[in-house]
Write a protein that holds these residues in place. Structure first.
Motif, PDB file in Angstrom:
ATOM      1  N   VAL A 100      -3.910  -1.104   5.831  1.00  0.00           N
ATOM      2  CA  VAL A 100      -4.620  -0.360   5.861  1.00  0.00           C
ATOM      3  C   VAL A 100      -5.442  -0.880   6.714  1.00  0.00           C
ATOM      4  O   VAL A 100      -5.993  -2.119   6.158  1.00  0.00           O
ATOM      5  CB  VAL A 100      -4.430  -0.193   3.629  1.00  0.00           C
ATOM      6  CG1 VAL A 100      -5.242  -1.151   3.639  1.00  0.00           C
ATOM      7  CG2 VAL A 100      -5.536   0.902   3.718  1.00  0.00           C
ATOM      8  N   GLN A 101      -6.752   0.367   6.661  1.00  0.00           N
ATOM      9  CA  GLN A 101      -7.754   0.172   7.254  1.00  0.00           C
ATOM     10  C   GLN A 101      -9.091   1.004   6.442  1.00  0.00           C
ATOM     11  O   GLN A 101      -9.189   2.456   5.937  1.00  0.00           O
ATOM     12  CB  GLN A 101      -7.757   0.662   8.430  1.00  0.00           C
ATOM     13  CG  GLN A 101      -9.383   0.278   9.132  1.00  0.00           C
ATOM     14  CD  GLN A 101      -9.474   0.321  10.831  1.00  0.00           C
ATOM     15  OE1 GLN A 101      -8.728   1.751  11.023  1.00  0.00           O
ATOM     16  NE2 GLN A 101     -10.010  -0.619  11.801  1.00  0.00           N
ATOM     17  N   TYR A 102      -9.241   0.681   5.459  1.00  0.00           N
ATOM     18  CA  TYR A 102     -10.972   1.285   4.569  1.00  0.00           C
ATOM     19  C   TYR A 102     -11.816   1.383   5.809  1.00  0.00           C
ATOM     20  O   TYR A 102     -11.641   0.938   6.169  1.00  0.00           O
ATOM     21  CB  TYR A 102     -10.653   0.198   2.979  1.00  0.00           C
ATOM     22  CG  TYR A 102     -10.132   0.119   2.537  1.00  0.00           C
ATOM     23  CD1 TYR A 102      -9.713  -1.035   2.587  1.00  0.00           C
ATOM     24  CD2 TYR A 102      -9.719   0.892   1.683  1.00  0.00           C
ATOM     25  CE1 TYR A 102      -8.586  -1.127   1.683  1.00  0.00           C
ATOM     26  CE2 TYR A 102      -8.612   1.045   0.994  1.00  0.00           C
ATOM     27  CZ  TYR A 102      -8.133   0.012   0.446  1.00  0.00           C
ATOM     28  OH  TYR A 102      -6.937  -0.241   0.233  1.00  0.00           O
ATOM     29  N   PRO A 103     -12.910   2.392   5.351  1.00  0.00           N
ATOM     30  CA  PRO A 103     -13.858   2.584   5.969  1.00  0.00           C
ATOM     31  C   PRO A 103     -14.455   1.684   6.903  1.00  0.00           C
ATOM     32  O   PRO A 103     -14.987   1.008   5.607  1.00  0.00           O
ATOM     33  CB  PRO A 103     -14.553   4.410   5.125  1.00  0.00           C
ATOM     34  CG  PRO A 103     -13.709   4.256   4.452  1.00  0.00           C
ATOM     35  CD  PRO A 103     -12.408   3.335   4.202  1.00  0.00           C
ATOM     36  N   GLY A 104     -14.384   1.061   7.969  1.00  0.00           N
ATOM     37  CA  GLY A 104     -15.979   0.424   8.652  1.00  0.00           C
ATOM     38  C   GLY A 104     -15.266  -0.670   8.325  1.00  0.00           C
ATOM     39  O   GLY A 104     -16.060  -1.866   8.000  1.00  0.00           O
ATOM     40  N   GLN A 105     -13.639  -1.352   7.944  1.00  0.00           N
ATOM     41  CA  GLN A 105     -13.139  -2.432   7.613  1.00  0.00           C
ATOM     42  C   GLN A 105     -12.528  -2.788   8.336  1.00  0.00           C
ATOM     43  O   GLN A 105     -12.163  -1.719   9.145  1.00  0.00           O
ATOM     44  CB  GLN A 105     -12.644  -2.010   6.188  1.00  0.00           C
ATOM     45  CG  GLN A 105     -14.090  -2.550   5.304  1.00  0.00           C
ATOM     46  CD  GLN A 105     -13.782  -3.350   3.995  1.00  0.00           C
ATOM     47  OE1 GLN A 105     -12.885  -3.621   3.779  1.00  0.00           O
ATOM     48  NE2 GLN A 105     -14.220  -2.398   3.191  1.00  0.00           N
ATOM     49  N   HIS A 106     -11.343  -4.141   8.333  1.00  0.00           N
ATOM     50  CA  HIS A 106     -11.186  -4.422   9.733  1.00  0.00           C
ATOM     51  C   HIS A 106      -8.943  -4.299   8.473  1.00  0.00           C
ATOM     52  O   HIS A 106      -9.378  -3.824   7.860  1.00  0.00           O
ATOM     53  CB  HIS A 106     -10.312  -5.481   9.880  1.00  0.00           C
ATOM     54  CG  HIS A 106      -9.944  -6.501   8.314  1.00  0.00           C
ATOM     55  ND1 HIS A 106     -11.764  -7.363   7.300  1.00  0.00           N
ATOM     56  CD2 HIS A 106      -9.398  -7.392   7.673  1.00  0.00           C
ATOM     57  CE1 HIS A 106     -11.065  -7.900   6.378  1.00  0.00           C
ATOM     58  NE2 HIS A 106     -10.128  -8.447   6.329  1.00  0.00           N
ATOM     59  N   LEU A 107      -8.045  -4.278   9.968  1.00  0.00           N
ATOM     60  CA  LEU A 107      -6.662  -4.056   9.059  1.00  0.00           C
ATOM     61  C   LEU A 107      -6.372  -4.895   8.490  1.00  0.00           C
ATOM     62  O   LEU A 107      -6.676  -5.997   8.696  1.00  0.00           O
ATOM     63  CB  LEU A 107      -6.001  -3.478  10.439  1.00  0.00           C
ATOM     64  CG  LEU A 107      -6.341  -2.197  11.128  1.00  0.00           C
ATOM     65  CD1 LEU A 107      -5.171  -3.255  12.473  1.00  0.00           C
ATOM     66  CD2 LEU A 107      -5.473  -1.588  10.558  1.00  0.00           C
ATOM     67  N   GLN A 108      -6.241  -4.593   6.962  1.00  0.00           N
ATOM     68  CA  GLN A 108      -5.341  -5.200   6.108  1.00  0.00           C
ATOM     69  C   GLN A 108      -4.388  -5.217   6.404  1.00  0.00           C
ATOM     70  O   GLN A 108      -3.492  -4.085   5.726  1.00  0.00           O
ATOM     71  CB  GLN A 108      -5.849  -5.005   4.371  1.00  0.00           C
ATOM     72  CG  GLN A 108      -7.674  -5.546   4.657  1.00  0.00           C
ATOM     73  CD  GLN A 108      -8.606  -5.497   3.398  1.00  0.00           C
ATOM     74  OE1 GLN A 108      -8.182  -5.887   2.443  1.00  0.00           O
ATOM     75  NE2 GLN A 108      -9.569  -4.536   3.403  1.00  0.00           N
ATOM     76  N   LEU A 109      -3.469  -5.818   5.915  1.00  0.00           N
ATOM     77  CA  LEU A 109      -2.117  -6.179   5.082  1.00  0.00           C
ATOM     78  C   LEU A 109      -2.070  -5.966   3.581  1.00  0.00           C
ATOM     79  O   LEU A 109      -2.307  -6.498   2.759  1.00  0.00           O
ATOM     80  CB  LEU A 109      -1.081  -7.606   5.217  1.00  0.00           C
ATOM     81  CG  LEU A 109       0.487  -7.662   4.652  1.00  0.00           C
ATOM     82  CD1 LEU A 109       0.849  -6.789   6.161  1.00  0.00           C
ATOM     83  CD2 LEU A 109       1.098  -8.989   5.231  1.00  0.00           C
ATOM     84  N   LEU A 110      -0.909  -4.804   3.584  1.00  0.00           N
ATOM     85  CA  LEU A 110      -1.094  -3.775   2.194  1.00  0.00           C
ATOM     86  C   LEU A 110       0.528  -5.360   1.794  1.00  0.00           C
ATOM     87  O   LEU A 110       0.425  -5.155   0.594  1.00  0.00           O
ATOM     88  CB  LEU A 110      -0.277  -2.454   2.221  1.00  0.00           C
ATOM     89  CG  LEU A 110      -1.535  -1.241   1.819  1.00  0.00           C
ATOM     90  CD1 LEU A 110      -1.116  -0.300   2.660  1.00  0.00           C
ATOM     91  CD2 LEU A 110      -1.801  -1.897   0.634  1.00  0.00           C
ATOM     92  N   LEU A 111       1.655  -4.916   3.010  1.00  0.00           N
ATOM     93  CA  LEU A 111       2.840  -5.466   2.439  1.00  0.00           C
ATOM     94  C   LEU A 111       3.702  -5.636   3.927  1.00  0.00           C
ATOM     95  O   LEU A 111       3.278  -4.744   4.884  1.00  0.00           O
ATOM     96  CB  LEU A 111       3.704  -4.481   1.109  1.00  0.00           C
ATOM     97  CG  LEU A 111       3.998  -2.720   1.627  1.00  0.00           C
ATOM     98  CD1 LEU A 111       4.856  -2.513   2.517  1.00  0.00           C
ATOM     99  CD2 LEU A 111       4.044  -1.936   0.588  1.00  0.00           C
TER     100      LEU A 111
END
Lengths: 110, 115
Positions: free
Chosen positions: B37-48
């Motif tokens: 997931v990539q929230y606005p202005g943030q880095h790619l984060q692992l969801l699962l």
């Protein structure tokens, strides 16, 4: 907080200029990958770097691109002579089977 | 080489609605599967992630995904979304059981949750 820090967060450069994008891992790691995402398109693999050498590169990663680990910790992605189509988000990731991404550098070539 | 397709480009829904994002991959061998997931202005984060074992995996923020090997699918679900789930979601795959870790991503799905 990301495990990888990228600088700058945004860079604007003129066509034909060289740019250097930096990636600093929090912890020492062997595998690093660079990806890019052109606006509205998929995230694409550029190059992987293992133990201070390029282990694989995509067809996108032509002679204009290079990667280095100049001081044993930071990683750099250099584009020698930027083109308009190099405008994209560039992501660095430290990877094993799972990837930990930096926040990306938005490169705008004008 | 692997390829990934995400079915929806943009999904708009109201808070408390259920979310399902489709993801299909093509690859003949063992795969590792991910949702980022990539929230606005943030880095790619692992969801699962799925490596092996139970095909129903649970991730952060109430998300889950089911690996259906026969359908080459790894759909993401959340029973009740919140406004804060507004983000871009990427399905990705790499080859399992190897040192080739490069990820192949889908095109991403933009999710907009209306309050």
């Amino acid at each position: 907080e990301p495990e990888v820090t990228q600088t700058p967060s945004h860079q604007v450069t003129q066509m034909g200029q060289e740019v250097i994008l930096r990636c600093v891992p929090i912890s020492n790691h062997l595998y690093f990958y660079w990806y890019r995402q052109i606006l509205g398109q998929k995230v694409e693999f550029l190059v992987s770097f293992y133990n201070n050498e390029i282990s694989e590169k995509s067809e996108i990663f032509d002679d204009q691109f290079s990667v280095e680990r100049p001081d044993g910790s930071n990683f750099t992605l250099k584009i020698r002579s930027t083109k308009l189509e190099d405008s994209a988000m560039y992501f660095c990731a430290r990877q094993g089977a799972e990837a930990f991404f930096g926040q990306g550098t938005r490169l705008t070539v004008v | 080489a692997q390829s990934v397709s995400q079915h929806n480009h943009h999904v708009i829904l109201s808070e408390a609605a259920s979310l399902e994002l489709g993801c299909n991959y093509s690859y003949g061998g063992t795969v590792n599967l991910f949702w980022y997931v990539q929230y606005p202005g943030q880095h790619l984060q692992l969801l699962l992630k799925y490596f092996s074992g139970d095909p129903l995996v649970k991730g952060i923020k109430g998300f889950e995904a089911e690996f259906i090997k026969s359908k080459f699918s790894f759909n993401l679900r959340k029973p009740s979304v919140q406004w804060s789930d507004t983000a871009e979601y990427f399905c990705a795959v790499n080859a399992g059981g190897s040192n080739d870790y490069k990820l192949s991503f889908g095109a991403g799905t933009t999710v907009t949750v209306r309050a």
